[in-house]
Design a protein around this motif. Structure first.
Motif, PDB file in Angstrom:
ATOM      1  N   PRO A  61       1.221  -1.315   0.118  1.00 50.11           N
ATOM      2  CA  PRO A  61      -0.104   0.209  -0.125  1.00 50.11           C
ATOM      3  C   PRO A  61       1.251   1.127  -0.529  1.00 50.11           C
ATOM      4  CG  PRO A  61      -0.295  -0.740   2.064  1.00 50.11           C
ATOM      5  CD  PRO A  61       0.799  -2.064   1.333  1.00 50.11           C
ATOM      6  N   PRO A  62       0.302   2.438  -0.747  1.00 48.98           N
ATOM      7  CA  PRO A  62       1.275   3.650   0.051  1.00 48.98           C
ATOM      8  C   PRO A  62       2.017   4.057   1.138  1.00 48.98           C
ATOM      9  CG  PRO A  62      -1.184   4.159  -0.955  1.00 48.98           C
ATOM     10  CD  PRO A  62      -0.913   2.778  -1.197  1.00 48.98           C
ATOM     11  N   GLU A  64       2.613   5.695   4.700  1.00 45.58           N
ATOM     12  CA  GLU A  64       2.053   6.866   5.125  1.00 45.58           C
ATOM     13  C   GLU A  64       2.600   7.531   6.218  1.00 45.58           C
ATOM     14  OE1 GLU A  64      -0.293   4.969   8.866  1.00 45.58           O
ATOM     15  OE2 GLU A  64      -1.038   3.322   6.939  1.00 45.58           O
ATOM     16  N   PRO A  66       4.010  11.037   7.523  1.00 46.76           N
ATOM     17  CA  PRO A  66       3.373  11.530   8.604  1.00 46.76           C
ATOM     18  C   PRO A  66       3.109  12.581   8.706  1.00 46.76           C
ATOM     19  CG  PRO A  66       5.559  12.419   7.967  1.00 46.76           C
ATOM     20  CD  PRO A  66       6.053  11.377   6.887  1.00 46.76           C
ATOM     21  N   SER A  67       2.696  13.254   9.981  1.00 46.23           N
ATOM     22  CA  SER A  67       2.055  14.585   9.528  1.00 46.23           C
ATOM     23  C   SER A  67       3.696  16.254   9.560  1.00 46.23           C
ATOM     24  CB  SER A  67       2.144  15.718  11.061  1.00 46.23           C
ATOM     25  OG  SER A  67       1.405  16.711  10.745  1.00 46.23           O
ATOM     26  N   LEU A  68       3.129  16.682   8.208  1.00 47.51           N
ATOM     27  CA  LEU A  68       3.566  17.490   7.748  1.00 47.51           C
ATOM     28  C   LEU A  68       3.149  19.653   7.841  1.00 47.51           C
ATOM     29  CD1 LEU A  68       4.934  15.344   4.992  1.00 47.51           C
ATOM     30  CD2 LEU A  68       6.637  16.787   6.489  1.00 47.51           C
ATOM     31  N   PRO A  69       3.230  19.740   8.647  1.00 46.27           N
ATOM     32  CA  PRO A  69       2.456  21.230   8.980  1.00 46.27           C
ATOM     33  C   PRO A  69       2.785  21.719   8.342  1.00 46.27           C
ATOM     34  CG  PRO A  69       2.966  20.746  11.060  1.00 46.27           C
ATOM     35  CD  PRO A  69       3.251  19.240  10.338  1.00 46.27           C
ATOM     36  N   ARG A  72       2.718  22.199   2.662  1.00 44.16           N
ATOM     37  CA  ARG A  72       2.287  21.759   1.227  1.00 44.16           C
ATOM     38  C   ARG A  72       2.710  19.809   0.444  1.00 44.16           C
ATOM     39  NH1 ARG A  72      -1.046  25.669  -2.001  1.00 44.16           N
ATOM     40  NH2 ARG A  72       0.741  25.656  -3.472  1.00 44.16           N
ATOM     41  N   VAL A  73       1.711  19.616   0.020  1.00 47.86           N
ATOM     42  CA  VAL A  73       2.256  17.783   0.261  1.00 47.86           C
ATOM     43  C   VAL A  73       1.471  17.810  -1.502  1.00 47.86           C
ATOM     44  CG1 VAL A  73       2.552  15.399   0.939  1.00 47.86           C
ATOM     45  CG2 VAL A  73       2.803  17.703   2.362  1.00 47.86           C
ATOM     46  N   ALA A  74       1.972  17.043  -1.932  1.00 42.83           N
ATOM     47  CA  ALA A  74       1.464  17.111  -3.540  1.00 42.83           C
ATOM     48  C   ALA A  74       1.862  15.364  -3.766  1.00 42.83           C
ATOM     49  CB  ALA A  74       1.528  17.838  -4.389  1.00 42.83           C
ATOM     50  N   ASP A 450     -38.408  -3.794   9.906  1.00 40.13           N
ATOM     51  CA  ASP A 450     -37.395  -4.505   9.625  1.00 40.13           C
ATOM     52  C   ASP A 450     -36.513  -6.033   8.132  1.00 40.13           C
ATOM     53  OD1 ASP A 450     -34.314  -4.777  10.646  1.00 40.13           O
ATOM     54  OD2 ASP A 450     -35.643  -5.316  12.459  1.00 40.13           O
ATOM     55  N   THR A 451     -35.308  -5.917   7.796  1.00 38.35           N
ATOM     56  CA  THR A 451     -35.264  -6.457   6.628  1.00 38.35           C
ATOM     57  C   THR A 451     -35.405  -7.881   7.302  1.00 38.35           C
ATOM     58  OG1 THR A 451     -33.832  -4.790   6.562  1.00 38.35           O
ATOM     59  CG2 THR A 451     -33.305  -7.894   5.009  1.00 38.35           C
TER      60      THR A 451
END
Lengths: 595, 248
Positions: A61-62, A64, A66-69, A72-74, A450-451
């Motif tokens: 999977p891609p 994850e 980290p938080s990068l305040p 700006r991430v692209a 109800d189902t």
């Protein structure tokens, strides 16, 4: 030979099929994840390229991030590679990201994580130094820079201000991506046409200028900061081969063959701007509807001399500087004198010297109902002039009409015409308001939806199928009993034998007893094996039972019992021996039935 | 005697097999009370009363409809649309519901087109006009009729009561149920409950804001990860929003 050929083909085919499959298999022991950046020190105008390389597998999977305040991430795409070195195969996948710095200082990029087959792999943290732009002076001969300006540093709520953004660049630029920072909570914005492109000389250097202007209308009062506009672009540096001695290089440096270009991705920011938004002064005239700008209003009547039943058009035009789209005019109060048919207003808007100007035209068709002289009421338009800081009221001129009675002939026509027009011009039923439909209060509707449970569905679904197959079996069984004699005899053999044995008890003292017992047993075996049982001997019974897969001991017991019965037919029998013989026959039949 | 024992045993097994659902009629008084609160314009209290009934396990389309109305009156368009959408899955052909849902959608700020219908949904156009329960009930009835028809045919072979046509309709009904179940699992609709939400490019706050949505916007949920939901507006626009900003 043929087999070998097919084996080879199969091996090739399998290798083709398995190669992509194998490429996705992870090699758990050799997996590593690393993060790299193209530079650790950059200016706020530059872009950082972050690459996360997953070595040893491609099916992940891609990562994850980290938080990068501070950035700006692209995402900037992925690339995968497969290498064979000395029969060793190594695979990797690289995830690329473009990080645009949002502030200066030392920034730590924390570990990115990748989960592979239940294990988590982390990258090492990276420290980045983000510096201010190398030279803030725009006149210092920079390759590209931007500026933004506002037409005024203060303005009233609703007043049009002009925000202008300019990009200056000495060399070619492409892939421009501009982000204007307006928040719809603070401003309403309108485009002021297409961007302009022109040349400008600054300190003797020729710059290409791209200019974009935008009208903004403040919606809230107070000191509002307009944050920086950000433009991302690629600057194209044309490079030449430095080896001027080389005649080939000189030849290929000719513009005809094109020149090598080097692309630099840049992020440029304008300065943030402040604007003081003032509230509108008190003392707004009656009927003021937040109309800001400078407006004129005029009215014109198509035909002033007309007869009852004729039609004339009243045109009211509002024009001026500001947002004319929002101008509304109420229908003139001419009840009992005219029938009024309003038309859909027309709006034209232009940009003149970066100011939005416009014209809104309202048209009303008037049909006089009574004769005599009538003065149409004035139309009033209060507005706030931002240039003068005052409220004004624009008015139309009064218009007087002279309405003559209609001639007799026309009167008749008028009546006729009115009737027609009533049909023709009958106004459509207008929707005056919208609302939701009421709630449901009937208790009959209040049932549970109800189902259905899976068990209910399963049982309800399978019940008719099971019943059908039971029915099918019963019908087949009945038919077989009816048409298959052997089956019928076999099914009823035990029942018949039992019944006859019960009937025999009354004759237990008779000499016939042994003969009848023998006959019942042979009859039972005859029914079971579909034979004429009464006619066969004890030896034949034994042979038949053995042929029909009865146990040899059972066959032998049966023969012995039949022989015993034959013996008793000619010998005297006492009560004990008959009862014993009867029990023995019952047991024997039960044993045979179980087989 | 023998038959009555069999029937009793069968009923006993039936009762064990079928867990009886919560019976709405047990809560009629509470439903009436909630309706009365609504009539007295105590919308917040009536919404609370309807919500309590739902929490107790009552599943009724008209209950969700009334709750949607209460939320509309309270000005909570997002919650209203959410409950109308829930009601639509139970009473799909109700005209009042369609009108109120349209009204509620008109109150929202975002212009959002409904998710496009797939080829199967175009071919089986009736699927969206029936609830799942209705389709299952119809299939079970058809199944019963089909097998009864087959049984009759065993006794009276000359009697051919459109057996093939029945089989065809039965198969169609089964496929319809399948499509409905697929639609309900794949096309999970959600409604934005927050006043304004930024749709991000990834499941993290520091990713790029792709676009903004406002209360009441209908979105299709296509994924979920770490407390974030991946939502889609149309073929081109999709992104991630925090799970708690969406009503499902």
């Amino acid at each position: 030979m043929i087999l070998k050929k097919y084996t080879a083909s199969l091996a090739i085919l399998l290798s083709f099929l398995l190669t992509p499959a194998l490429s996705t298999i992870g090699f758990g022991n050799n997996i590593s994840v690393t993060a790299t950046v193209d530079k650790t020190s950059l200016s706020i105008e530059d872009v950082l390229r972050l690459s996360i390389v997953i070595q040893g597998t491609q099916n992940t999977p891609p990562p994850e991030l980290p938080s990068l305040p501070s950035f700006r991430v692209a995402a900037a795409g992925t690339s995968s590679s497969t290498q064979y070195i000395n029969t060793q195969r190594s695979v990797s996948i690289t995830h690329n990201y473009r990080l645009t710095p949002m502030k200066t200082g030392t920034v730590r990029i924390g570990p990115a994580r990748v989960r592979i087959n239940g294990d988590t792999y982390s990258t090492q943290p990276i420290t980045i130094e983000i510096q201010k732009s190398s030279n803030n002076s725009r006149t210092a001969g920079k390759t590209a820079f931007v500026e933004a300006e506002l037409s005024s540093k203060k303005g009233y709520i609703g007043e049009q201000l002009v925000y202008t953004f300019r990009l200056f660049h000495r060399i070619d630029a492409k892939n421009l991506n501009l982000q204007l920072p307006f928040d719809s909570k603070w401003f309403h914005k309108e485009n002021l046409g297409e961007p302009k492109a022109y040349l400008k000389i600054i300190n003797g250097i020729k710059y290409h200028v791209q200019e974009l202007s935008m009208a903004i209308f403040p919606l809230m009062e107070g000191l509002i900061t307009i944050p920086s506009s950000i433009i991302e672009l690629d600057l194209l540096y044309k490079t030449q081969n430095r080896n001027r001695q080389d005649p080939f290089s000189q030849f290929f440096n000719d513009p005809f063959f094109g020149q090598r270009t080097q692309v630099q991705h840049k992020v440029l920011r304008s300065k943030s701007l402040e604007v003081n938004v003032l509230p509108l002064p008190k003392g707004a005239p009656k009927g003021f509807k937040n109309l800001i700008g400078e407006f004129k209003i005029s009215s014109k009547l198509g035909k002033r001399n007309l007869e009852v039943g004729d039609t004339t058009t009243l045109t009211v035009t509002v024009s001026g500087r500001g947002d004319v789209k929002g101008v509304t005019i109420e229908e003139p109060d001419l009840k009992n004198h005219f029938k009024i048919y309003p038309d859909k207003p027309e709006v034209k808007q232009i940009v003149d010297k970066k100011q939005i100007r416009g014209e809104k035209v309202f048209k009303f068709a008037l049909v006089p109902l009574v004769e005599g002289s009538k003065t149409l009421p004035q139309f009033i338009l209060p507005y706030f002039d931002t240039n003068k800081g005052q409220y004004y009221i624009a008015k139309t001129q009064s218009i007087t009409l002279d309405i003559k009675p209609s001639s007799t002939k026309e009167k008749l026509n008028l009546v006729k015409s009115n009737q027609q027009s009533l049909k023709k011009d009958k106004p459509e039923v207008q929707t005056l308001g919208k609302d939701i439909l009421p709630i449901y209060t009937e208790l009959d509707e209040f049932k549970n939806n109800d189902t259905y449970s899976l068990t209910f569905i399963g049982v309800t679904f399978s019940s008719p199928i099971i019943l059908f197959f039971i029915l099918l079996f019963l019908i087949k069984w009945k038919n077989r009993m009816k048409y298959d004699v052997a089956f019928y005899r076999r099914r009823n053999a035990f029942k018949n034998a039992n019944q006859r044995l019960k009937d025999m008890k009354d004759h237990s003292k008779s000499k016939e007893f042994a003969r009848q017992l023998s006959e019942i047993l042979r009859g039972y075996i005859g029914d079971k094996l579909n034979l004429k049982g009464k006619a066969i001997t004890a030896e034949e019974v034994e042979a038949c039972l053995k042929e029909s897969n009865y146990q040899p001991s059972q066959a032998e017991d049966t023969r012995k019992f039949l022989e015993k019965c034959e013996t008793f037919q000619y010998a005297r029998m006492n009560l004990g021996s008959t009862e014993e013989l009867l029990d023995e026959s019952v047991t024997l039949i039960k044993v045979l039935e179980k087989q | 005697m023998k038959y009555s024992n069999t029937i009793t045993s069968f009923l006993f097994i039936f009762l064990i097999l079928f867990k009886l659902p919560v019976e709405a009629s047990d809560y009629r008084n509470e439903f009436v009370h909630a309706n009365n609160l609504y009539s007295k314009k105590q919308y917040a209290k009536s919404a609370n009363a309807y919500e309590t009934l739902i929490q107790k396990g009552v599943r009724n389309g008209y209950l969700f409809y009334n709750l949607g109305n209460a939320y509309i009156r309270m000005g909570e368009t997002g919650s209203a649309i959410l409950n109308y959408v829930r009601a639509k899955s139970l009473i799909p052909r109700d005209e009042n519901l369609a009108a109120n849902l349209k009204f509620a959608i008109q109150q929202t700020l975002d212009k959002i087109e409904p998710p496009p219908l797939g080829t199967l949904n175009i071919l089986f156009f009736w699927v969206n006009d029936f609830s799942l329960n209705e389709l299952i009930f119809f299939s079970l009835c058809l199944n019963f009729i089909f097998w009864v028809n087959l049984a009759l045919w065993l006794y009276f072979p000359s009697l051919k009561i459109a057996r093939n046509a029945l089989l065809f309709v039965l198969l169609l009904s089964f496929i319809s149920v399948g499509i409905k179940i697929k639609n309900e699992s794949d096309l999970k609709l959600g409604v934005i409950l927050a006043e304004n939400i930024e749709v991000k490019s990834g499941h993290s706050l520091d990713t790029i804001t792709l676009f903004q949505l406002h209360e009441g916007a209908l979105v299709t949920i296509i994924g979920k990860r770490n407390g974030w939901l991946e939502v889609r507006l149309n073929e081109k626009q999709k992104g991630w929003i925090p799970e708690n900003s969406l009503g499902i």
